[in-house]
Design an enzyme around this catalytic site. Structure first.
Site, PDB file in Angstrom:
ATOM      1  N   ARG A   1       0.804  -1.240   0.000  1.00 40.36           N
ATOM      2  CA  ARG A   1       0.000   0.000   0.000  1.00 40.36           C
ATOM      3  C   ARG A   1       0.829   1.278   0.000  1.00 40.36           C
ATOM      4  NH1 ARG A   1      -3.120  -2.925   3.869  1.00 40.36           N
ATOM      5  NH2 ARG A   1      -4.845  -3.943   2.782  1.00 40.36           N
TER       6      ARG A   1
ATOM      7  N   LYS B   1       3.716  11.547 -11.326  1.00 38.54           N
ATOM      8  CA  LYS B   1       2.906  10.694 -12.211  1.00 38.54           C
ATOM      9  C   LYS B   1       3.687   9.406 -12.432  1.00 38.54           C
ATOM     10  CE  LYS B   1       0.139  13.788 -15.078  1.00 38.54           C
ATOM     11  NZ  LYS B   1      -0.075  14.293 -16.453  1.00 38.54           N
TER      12      LYS B   1
ATOM     13  N   GLU C   1      10.977  18.776 -24.690  1.00 31.92           N
ATOM     14  CA  GLU C   1      10.222  19.084 -23.462  1.00 31.92           C
ATOM     15  C   GLU C   1      10.727  20.390 -22.849  1.00 31.92           C
ATOM     16  OE1 GLU C   1       7.623  17.358 -22.579  1.00 31.92           O
ATOM     17  OE2 GLU C   1       7.871  15.332 -23.359  1.00 31.92           O
TER      18      GLU C   1
ATOM     19  N   LYS D   1       7.879  23.226 -13.371  1.00 35.87           N
ATOM     20  CA  LYS D   1       7.025  22.056 -13.146  1.00 35.87           C
ATOM     21  C   LYS D   1       6.624  21.956 -11.676  1.00 35.87           C
ATOM     22  CE  LYS D   1       5.940  17.355 -14.161  1.00 35.87           C
ATOM     23  NZ  LYS D   1       6.137  16.156 -14.944  1.00 35.87           N
TER      24      LYS D   1
ATOM     25  N   GLU E   1      -3.865  17.146 -11.691  1.00 35.50           N
ATOM     26  CA  GLU E   1      -4.289  17.590 -13.019  1.00 35.50           C
ATOM     27  C   GLU E   1      -5.792  17.844 -13.123  1.00 35.50           C
ATOM     28  OE1 GLU E   1      -1.945  15.924 -16.284  1.00 35.50           O
ATOM     29  OE2 GLU E   1      -3.697  16.115 -17.567  1.00 35.50           O
TER      30      GLU E   1
ATOM     31  N   ARG F   1      -2.264  21.771 -14.608  1.00 32.54           N
ATOM     32  CA  ARG F   1      -1.218  20.800 -14.941  1.00 32.54           C
ATOM     33  C   ARG F   1      -1.335  20.294 -16.380  1.00 32.54           C
ATOM     34  NH1 ARG F   1       1.421  15.984 -11.211  1.00 32.54           N
ATOM     35  NH2 ARG F   1       2.837  15.261 -12.830  1.00 32.54           N
TER      36      ARG F   1
ATOM     37  N   ASN G   1       0.992  19.301 -21.135  1.00 34.88           N
ATOM     38  CA  ASN G   1       0.778  18.416 -22.286  1.00 34.88           C
ATOM     39  C   ASN G   1       0.796  19.162 -23.618  1.00 34.88           C
ATOM     40  OD1 ASN G   1       0.480  16.128 -20.665  1.00 34.88           O
ATOM     41  ND2 ASN G   1      -1.645  16.659 -20.237  1.00 34.88           N
TER      42      ASN G   1
ATOM     43  N   HIS H   1       1.481  17.390 -26.884  1.00 37.45           N
ATOM     44  CA  HIS H   1       1.394  15.947 -26.634  1.00 37.45           C
ATOM     45  C   HIS H   1       0.200  15.283 -27.311  1.00 37.45           C
ATOM     46  CE1 HIS H   1       4.570  16.836 -23.871  1.00 37.45           C
ATOM     47  NE2 HIS H   1       4.629  15.607 -23.407  1.00 37.45           N
TER      48      HIS H   1
ATOM     49  N   HIS I   1       1.337  12.202 -29.203  1.00 39.96           N
ATOM     50  CA  HIS I   1       0.924  10.829 -28.869  1.00 39.96           C
ATOM     51  C   HIS I   1       0.335  10.135 -30.089  1.00 39.96           C
ATOM     52  CE1 HIS I   1       0.585  11.753 -24.286  1.00 39.96           C
ATOM     53  NE2 HIS I   1       1.772  11.290 -24.602  1.00 39.96           N
TER      54      HIS I   1
ATOM     55  N   HIS J   1       9.553   9.795 -27.997  1.00 40.16           N
ATOM     56  CA  HIS J   1       8.473  10.625 -27.472  1.00 40.16           C
ATOM     57  C   HIS J   1       8.751  12.122 -27.720  1.00 40.16           C
ATOM     58  CE1 HIS J   1       5.376  12.029 -24.700  1.00 40.16           C
ATOM     59  NE2 HIS J   1       6.292  12.722 -24.045  1.00 40.16           N
TER      60      HIS J   1
HETATM   61  P1  NAD Z   1      14.074   5.808 -21.389  1.00 35.52           P
HETATM   62  O1  NAD Z   1      13.847   5.670 -19.959  1.00 35.52           O
HETATM   63  O2  NAD Z   1      13.689   4.679 -22.276  1.00 35.52           O
HETATM   64  O3  NAD Z   1      15.611   6.155 -21.645  1.00 35.52           O
HETATM   65  C1  NAD Z   1      16.048   6.359 -22.966  1.00 35.52           C
HETATM   66  C2  NAD Z   1      17.284   5.491 -23.287  1.00 35.52           C
HETATM   67  O4  NAD Z   1      18.437   6.087 -22.717  1.00 35.52           O
HETATM   68  C3  NAD Z   1      17.231   4.085 -22.743  1.00 35.52           C
HETATM   69  O5  NAD Z   1      17.789   3.212 -23.687  1.00 35.52           O
HETATM   70  C4  NAD Z   1      18.097   4.171 -21.495  1.00 35.52           C
HETATM   71  O6  NAD Z   1      18.650   2.933 -21.134  1.00 35.52           O
HETATM   72  C5  NAD Z   1      19.153   5.132 -21.947  1.00 35.52           C
HETATM   73  N1  NAD Z   1      19.808   5.898 -20.902  1.00 35.52           N
HETATM   74  C6  NAD Z   1      19.224   6.476 -19.831  1.00 35.52           C
HETATM   75  N2  NAD Z   1      20.109   7.240 -19.189  1.00 35.52           N
HETATM   76  C7  NAD Z   1      21.289   7.124 -19.842  1.00 35.52           C
HETATM   77  C8  NAD Z   1      22.559   7.705 -19.665  1.00 35.52           C
HETATM   78  N3  NAD Z   1      22.795   8.607 -18.711  1.00 35.52           N
HETATM   79  N4  NAD Z   1      23.551   7.353 -20.509  1.00 35.52           N
HETATM   80  C9  NAD Z   1      23.292   6.481 -21.534  1.00 35.52           C
HETATM   81  N5  NAD Z   1      22.090   5.944 -21.775  1.00 35.52           N
HETATM   82  C10 NAD Z   1      21.099   6.261 -20.932  1.00 35.52           C
HETATM   83  O7  NAD Z   1      13.328   7.095 -21.992  1.00 35.52           O
HETATM   84  P2  NAD Z   1      12.988   8.551 -21.397  1.00 35.52           P
HETATM   85  O8  NAD Z   1      12.893   9.421 -22.579  1.00 35.52           O
HETATM   86  O9  NAD Z   1      13.878   8.908 -20.285  1.00 35.52           O
HETATM   87  O10 NAD Z   1      11.536   8.349 -20.766  1.00 35.52           O
HETATM   88  C11 NAD Z   1      10.418   8.031 -21.556  1.00 35.52           C
HETATM   89  C12 NAD Z   1       9.321   7.543 -20.639  1.00 35.52           C
HETATM   90  O11 NAD Z   1       8.984   8.590 -19.735  1.00 35.52           O
HETATM   91  C13 NAD Z   1       8.036   7.177 -21.347  1.00 35.52           C
HETATM   92  O12 NAD Z   1       7.605   5.929 -20.865  1.00 35.52           O
HETATM   93  C14 NAD Z   1       7.061   8.271 -20.967  1.00 35.52           C
HETATM   94  O13 NAD Z   1       5.738   7.812 -20.920  1.00 35.52           O
HETATM   95  C15 NAD Z   1       7.569   8.657 -19.615  1.00 35.52           C
HETATM   96  N6  NAD Z   1       7.214  10.022 -19.192  1.00 35.52           N
HETATM   97  C16 NAD Z   1       6.665  10.183 -17.967  1.00 35.52           C
HETATM   98  C17 NAD Z   1       6.328  11.447 -17.508  1.00 35.52           C
HETATM   99  C18 NAD Z   1       5.775  11.611 -16.126  1.00 35.52           C
HETATM  100  O14 NAD Z   1       5.376  12.718 -15.772  1.00 35.52           O
HETATM  101  N7  NAD Z   1       5.794  10.578 -15.321  1.00 35.52           N
HETATM  102  C19 NAD Z   1       6.589  12.566 -18.307  1.00 35.52           C
HETATM  103  C20 NAD Z   1       7.163  12.379 -19.557  1.00 35.52           C
HETATM  104  C21 NAD Z   1       7.482  11.090 -19.991  1.00 35.52           C
HETATM  105  N1  GLY Z   2       4.417  15.188 -18.027  1.00 32.64           N
HETATM  106  C1  GLY Z   2       3.180  15.811 -17.720  1.00 32.64           C
HETATM  107  C2  GLY Z   2       2.888  15.896 -16.271  1.00 32.64           C
HETATM  108  O1  GLY Z   2       3.684  15.501 -15.462  1.00 32.64           O
HETATM  109  O2  GLY Z   2       1.844  16.347 -15.896  1.00 32.64           O
END
Ligand code: NAD
Ligand code: GLY
Length: 356
Positions: free
Chosen positions: A115, A137, A179, A221, A231, A235, A239, A242, A246, A259
């Site tokens: 939990r 998130k 971003e 942020k 949101e 918030r 997006n 996006h 998306h 992305h």
């Molecule tokens: P990712 O986590 O897949 O990382 C991208 C690539 O870089 C991977 O292959 C990873 O292994 C590599 N990598 C990471 N750090 C590294 C480093 N320092 N040196 C070398 N390689 C490295 O992708 P991302 O772009 O970080 O994240 C995308 C994800 O984030 C999506 O799933 C998306 O939905 C999510 N997201 C979430 C939010 C939120 O608010 N929670 C916001 C935006 C995106």
């Molecule tokens: N990435 C959008 C949010 O965190 O609300």
């Protein structure tokens, strides 16, 4: 060290930005039980350094294969089973060491294991440092939709080391810049101008420029999340770009465009809608396109993709309310707002010449 606070009452936490990993909160250093979640790529680069932070703790590591394809229920279950098999209690601190995939997945486990347990974000991509690690998130993907299963769960700290960006592939760095540029268009024209003026230093990964840029994004942020954690309104501005982005990701199949690349094109499409409404001038749209191109980001939709291809995805967007499509659009340069009066007809008119 630079610090930004996310103000959420008892769930407040600091975002620490530095050129090393040395700013871990004293109380977290004392954690009795710690599990680091990472992937083989990031662990190969940084695990040794992170393990040293927890020399006083009972420590276990779990690695999930690299990639968006593993932000799944199976990985979620794998980590939950690992925690149970190793008899970790509610005292455990989960550490997300990686990009947004590891952060979102680990955060969702932290939201639900017994939990809810504490988790620490150590974001290693630019996207994760300026966006996904902040704000709580968390989610996993379902075959029927990205991020469709999740929870709001705030970390106890975000530990950002800008030096890790030196090993990040250039394409991933550029995707994070989409971003970053987004923040300038949401609410900060001066920041957009700063990005234009400092683009060369940013590309060279100048420490001071990266620290300033990342701190600025985190501050924006943090402020928005502090006012609207779940949101209900403001918030949603995060997006910007996006809704179109998306659609591109889903149409092409996840992983084809990153992305951030899809968001870059989405920013341009949102700007073009605003242009046709008289909210932006042509030279302002051109400034946006020029800055995105400077960071090698795409500004046109994939070849052959028409507005008809976008529509089914736009209608499935999480922002759709009472059957009305909702878009975040620049209302003037450096200010954006949520609108719900965009019609299919308007989309066809604005994008009549195609998009690619
Ligand atoms: P990712 O986590 O897949 O990382 C991208 C690539 O870089 C991977 O292959 C990873 O292994 C590599 N990598 C990471 N750090 C590294 C480093 N320092 N040196 C070398 N390689 C490295 O992708 P991302 O772009 O970080 O994240 C995308 C994800 O984030 C999506 O799933 C998306 O939905 C999510 N997201 C979430 C939010 C939120 O608010 N929670 C916001 C935006 C995106
Ligand atoms: N990435 C959008 C949010 O965190 O609300």
């Amino acid at each position: 060290m630079q610090k930004v606070d996310v103000q959420l009452g008892q769930r407040s936490y600091p975002i620490c930005i530095d050129t090393d990993f040395n700013d871990l909160n004293a109380e977290l250093v004392q954690s009795k039980q710690v599990v680091i979640v990472s992937n083989p790529v990031v662990a190969g680069l940084y695990l040794t350094q992170i393990k040293k932070l927890f020399s006083k703790s009972r420590l276990e590591i779990i690695l999930i294969p690299d990639g968006e394809a593993y932000k799944t229920l199976e990985s979620f279950e794998l980590i939950q089973s690992f925690l149970l098999q190793h008899q970790f209690s509610r005292e455990v601190l989960l550490v997300a060491l990686g990009g947004g995939v590891i952060g979102d997945l680990t955060g969702f486990v932290a939201a639900t294991y017994q939990r809810g347990v504490r988790f620490l974000q150590i974001p290693t991509t630019l996207l994760a440092q300026v966006d996904s690690s902040v704000g709580g998130k968390t989610a996993i993907n379902h075959v029927l939709g990205k991020n469709m299963i999740g929870a709001f769960k705030q970390p106890v700290q975000v530990l950002i080391n800008t030096q890790v960006l030196s090993t990040l592939p250039e394409r991933e760095f550029a995707a994070g810049m989409a971003e970053v540029i987004k923040y300038g268009l949401i609410a900060d024209q001066d920041f957009f101008t700063w990005l234009e003026q400092n683009q060369h230093k940013i590309k060279q990964k100048d420490d001071a420029s990266l620290a300033y840029m990342i701190k600025h994004c985190c501050q924006m942020k943090a402020d928005i999340v502090s006012r609207d954690e779940t949101e209900q309104g403001e918030r949603a501005l995060l997006n910007l770009g996006h809704t179109f982005g998306h659609a591109i990701e889903a149409y092409l199949g996840y992983g084809s465009w990153l992305h951030g690349e899809a968001v870059a094109t989405g920013l341009v499409m949102a700007a073009k809608l605003s242009l046709s409404r008289g909210w932006l001038q042509q030279q302002e749209v051109d400034r946006i396109i020029k800055l995105l191109i400077a960071f090698n980001l795409p500004t046109l939709a994939p070849k052959g993709m028409t507005i008809s291809d976008f529509l089914p995805y736009i209608k499935l967007d999480k922002k759709v309310l009472n059957d009305r499509m909702r878009f975040v659009l620049p209302s003037r340069f450096g200010v954006s707002k949520l609108v719900d009066d965009v019609t299919e007809q308007e989309l066809f008119q604005v994008f009549t010449d195609g998009l690619g």
